[in-house]
Design an enzyme around this catalytic site. Structure first.
Site, PDB file in Angstrom:
ATOM      1  N   LYS A  15       0.830  -1.210   0.000  1.00  0.00           N
ATOM      2  CA  LYS A  15       0.000   0.000   0.000  1.00  0.00           C
ATOM      3  C   LYS A  15       0.869   1.266   0.000  1.00  0.00           C
ATOM      4  O   LYS A  15       0.610   2.202  -0.737  1.00  0.00           O
ATOM      5  CB  LYS A  15      -0.928   0.022   1.232  1.00  0.00           C
ATOM      6  CG  LYS A  15      -1.783  -1.231   1.384  1.00  0.00           C
ATOM      7  CD  LYS A  15      -2.742  -1.127   2.556  1.00  0.00           C
ATOM      8  CE  LYS A  15      -2.094  -1.037   3.918  1.00  0.00           C
ATOM      9  NZ  LYS A  15      -1.374  -2.257   4.357  1.00  0.00           N
ATOM     10  N   ARG A  74      -8.614   0.143   9.847  1.00  0.00           N
ATOM     11  CA  ARG A  74      -8.121  -1.181  10.234  1.00  0.00           C
ATOM     12  C   ARG A  74      -9.092  -1.858  11.184  1.00  0.00           C
ATOM     13  O   ARG A  74      -8.835  -2.981  11.613  1.00  0.00           O
ATOM     14  CB  ARG A  74      -6.752  -1.046  10.897  1.00  0.00           C
ATOM     15  CG  ARG A  74      -5.605  -0.936   9.878  1.00  0.00           C
ATOM     16  CD  ARG A  74      -4.368  -0.513  10.627  1.00  0.00           C
ATOM     17  NE  ARG A  74      -3.164  -1.143  10.177  1.00  0.00           N
ATOM     18  CZ  ARG A  74      -2.126  -0.480   9.662  1.00  0.00           C
ATOM     19  NH1 ARG A  74      -2.202   0.804   9.467  1.00  0.00           N
ATOM     20  NH2 ARG A  74      -1.025  -1.126   9.341  1.00  0.00           N
ATOM     21  N   ARG A  81      12.501  -5.679   4.004  1.00  0.00           N
ATOM     22  CA  ARG A  81      12.130  -4.271   3.819  1.00  0.00           C
ATOM     23  C   ARG A  81      12.913  -3.350   4.751  1.00  0.00           C
ATOM     24  O   ARG A  81      13.064  -3.620   5.928  1.00  0.00           O
ATOM     25  CB  ARG A  81      10.634  -4.104   4.092  1.00  0.00           C
ATOM     26  CG  ARG A  81      10.170  -2.662   4.108  1.00  0.00           C
ATOM     27  CD  ARG A  81       8.683  -2.539   4.012  1.00  0.00           C
ATOM     28  NE  ARG A  81       7.998  -2.732   5.274  1.00  0.00           N
ATOM     29  CZ  ARG A  81       6.696  -2.541   5.430  1.00  0.00           C
ATOM     30  NH1 ARG A  81       5.944  -2.206   4.379  1.00  0.00           N
ATOM     31  NH2 ARG A  81       6.123  -2.712   6.593  1.00  0.00           N
ATOM     32  N   ARG A 132      12.292  -1.067  10.339  1.00  0.00           N
ATOM     33  CA  ARG A 132      11.298  -0.612  11.314  1.00  0.00           C
ATOM     34  C   ARG A 132      11.203  -1.637  12.439  1.00  0.00           C
ATOM     35  O   ARG A 132      11.241  -2.837  12.181  1.00  0.00           O
ATOM     36  CB  ARG A 132       9.928  -0.497  10.633  1.00  0.00           C
ATOM     37  CG  ARG A 132       9.678   0.834  10.007  1.00  0.00           C
ATOM     38  CD  ARG A 132       8.472   0.840   9.112  1.00  0.00           C
ATOM     39  NE  ARG A 132       7.258   0.281   9.684  1.00  0.00           N
ATOM     40  CZ  ARG A 132       6.080   0.278   9.077  1.00  0.00           C
ATOM     41  NH1 ARG A 132       5.965   0.806   7.870  1.00  0.00           N
ATOM     42  NH2 ARG A 132       5.034  -0.244   9.636  1.00  0.00           N
ATOM     43  N   ARG A 157       1.209  -8.400  13.773  1.00  0.00           N
ATOM     44  CA  ARG A 157       0.453  -7.528  12.854  1.00  0.00           C
ATOM     45  C   ARG A 157      -0.462  -8.360  11.953  1.00  0.00           C
ATOM     46  O   ARG A 157      -1.591  -7.951  11.666  1.00  0.00           O
ATOM     47  CB  ARG A 157       1.424  -6.677  12.032  1.00  0.00           C
ATOM     48  CG  ARG A 157       2.091  -5.610  12.893  1.00  0.00           C
ATOM     49  CD  ARG A 157       3.334  -5.069  12.246  1.00  0.00           C
ATOM     50  NE  ARG A 157       3.051  -4.156  11.163  1.00  0.00           N
ATOM     51  CZ  ARG A 157       3.933  -3.851  10.215  1.00  0.00           C
ATOM     52  NH1 ARG A 157       5.129  -4.382  10.219  1.00  0.00           N
ATOM     53  NH2 ARG A 157       3.596  -3.006   9.269  1.00  0.00           N
TER      54      ARG A 157
HETATM   55  P1  AMP Z   1       1.688   1.134   8.910  1.00  0.00           P
HETATM   56  O1  AMP Z   1       2.764   2.135   8.642  1.00  0.00           O
HETATM   57  O2  AMP Z   1       0.414   1.449   8.187  1.00  0.00           O
HETATM   58  O3  AMP Z   1       2.136  -0.287   8.726  1.00  0.00           O
HETATM   59  O4  AMP Z   1       1.334   1.285  10.464  1.00  0.00           O
HETATM   60  C1  AMP Z   1       2.303   1.041  11.464  1.00  0.00           C
HETATM   61  C2  AMP Z   1       1.618   0.868  12.804  1.00  0.00           C
HETATM   62  O5  AMP Z   1       0.915   2.069  13.162  1.00  0.00           O
HETATM   63  C3  AMP Z   1       0.563  -0.234  12.881  1.00  0.00           C
HETATM   64  O6  AMP Z   1       1.117  -1.517  13.081  1.00  0.00           O
HETATM   65  C4  AMP Z   1      -0.253   0.248  14.073  1.00  0.00           C
HETATM   66  O7  AMP Z   1       0.414   0.010  15.286  1.00  0.00           O
HETATM   67  C5  AMP Z   1      -0.285   1.748  13.849  1.00  0.00           C
HETATM   68  N1  AMP Z   1      -1.418   2.157  12.983  1.00  0.00           N
HETATM   69  C6  AMP Z   1      -1.334   2.785  11.772  1.00  0.00           C
HETATM   70  N2  AMP Z   1      -2.559   2.997  11.268  1.00  0.00           N
HETATM   71  C7  AMP Z   1      -3.440   2.480  12.161  1.00  0.00           C
HETATM   72  C8  AMP Z   1      -4.853   2.361  12.194  1.00  0.00           C
HETATM   73  N3  AMP Z   1      -5.624   2.831  11.193  1.00  0.00           N
HETATM   74  N4  AMP Z   1      -5.424   1.767  13.280  1.00  0.00           N
HETATM   75  C9  AMP Z   1      -4.664   1.318  14.312  1.00  0.00           C
HETATM   76  N5  AMP Z   1      -3.329   1.371  14.331  1.00  0.00           N
HETATM   77  C10 AMP Z   1      -2.706   1.944  13.272  1.00  0.00           C
END
Ligand code: AMP
Length: 218
Positions: free
Chosen positions: A13, A88, A127, A163, A174
């Site tokens: 994404k 999410r 990654r 990360r 996750r």
């Molecule tokens: P991402 O960069 O989208 O993979 O998000 C990294 C982390 O941020 C996730 O594993 C969650 O801990 C938190 N996070 C990001 N977006 C959301 C969301 N919409 N709802 C809940 N947690 C989120």
């Protein structure tokens, strides 16, 4: 246009979001990125979210909806948005619909990136991201310089790092969170009349961009 990019962590994404945003002429709202920026800046929201994020758990819906509401109501988002990683949980889907209704907009499509767990684990383990601009990289080594224009190390730019939530244990958490809390959101969207477009998320970056554009009718 308001498009939700939907799929497992590591489905691509974040790689496709800038390409689709450029094609549509709208900015990106990536909640993960907003939270990482808050952590870097040491804000109360960032400090509160950090532990859950590092473990690979979801951050509270109220925090996410606060970011969504503030961002979508701001001037740069007047023509729409690509939502990357937002929605999410089902309460987030309901909250997003309310936020959009309040500003006189609606969701145009949910673009689903379809990919198997095994492929995710392999992909995420390779990654890296830039510690400054957060651009994702694969096939590179930790400590190398970011080569995104304007972000090279030595010019005040970034270095490639893994990360914390891309470590194997957090990736499994996750994926579990995705299955338990995020996958059911698609059913909710189906029942609530959203346009759902699903693409195969395995292929080259260009192939996937083309599939996404085709699925969105661009
Ligand atoms: P991402 O960069 O989208 O993979 O998000 C990294 C982390 O941020 C996730 O594993 C969650 O801990 C938190 N996070 C990001 N977006 C959301 C969301 N919409 N709802 C809940 N947690 C989120």
């Amino acid at each position: 246009m308001v498009i939700v990019l939907f799929g497992k962590p590591g489905a691509g994404k974040g790689t496709q979001a800038p390409r689709l945003a450029a094609a549509l002429g709208v900015p990106i709202l990536a909640t993960g990125e907003a939270l990482r920026a808050a952590i870097r800046e040491g804000t109360p929201m960032g400090l509160a979210a950090k532990a859950a994020m590092d473990r690979g758990e979801l951050v509270a819906d109220e925090v996410i909806l606060g970011i969504v509401k503030e961002t979508l109501a701001s001037a740069p988002f007047a023509n729409g948005a690509i939502l990357d990683g937002v929605v999410r949980t089902t309460p987030q889907a309901e909250g997003l619909n309310r936020v959009l209704a309040d500003i006189g907009r609606k969701l145009d499509a949910v673009l689903v990136f379809d990919i198997a767990d095994a492929e995710i684990v392999q992909r995420v383990s390779g990654r890296l991201v830039c510690d400054k601009c957060s651009a994702p990289f694969s096939g590179r080594a930790p400590g190398e310089s970011c080569d995104v224009a304007g972000c090279q190390s030595g010019q005040g730019g970034g270095t490639l790092v893994r990360r914390k939530d891309d470590e194997p244990e957090a990736v499994l958490t996750r994926l579990e969170q995705y299955k338990a809390k995020t996958a059911p959101v698609l059913e909710w969207y189906g029942k609530n009349g959203a346009r759902i477009a699903t693409i195969d998320a395995v292929g080259t970056v260009d192939e996937i961009t083309n599939r996404a554009k085709h699925a969105l009718g661009l």
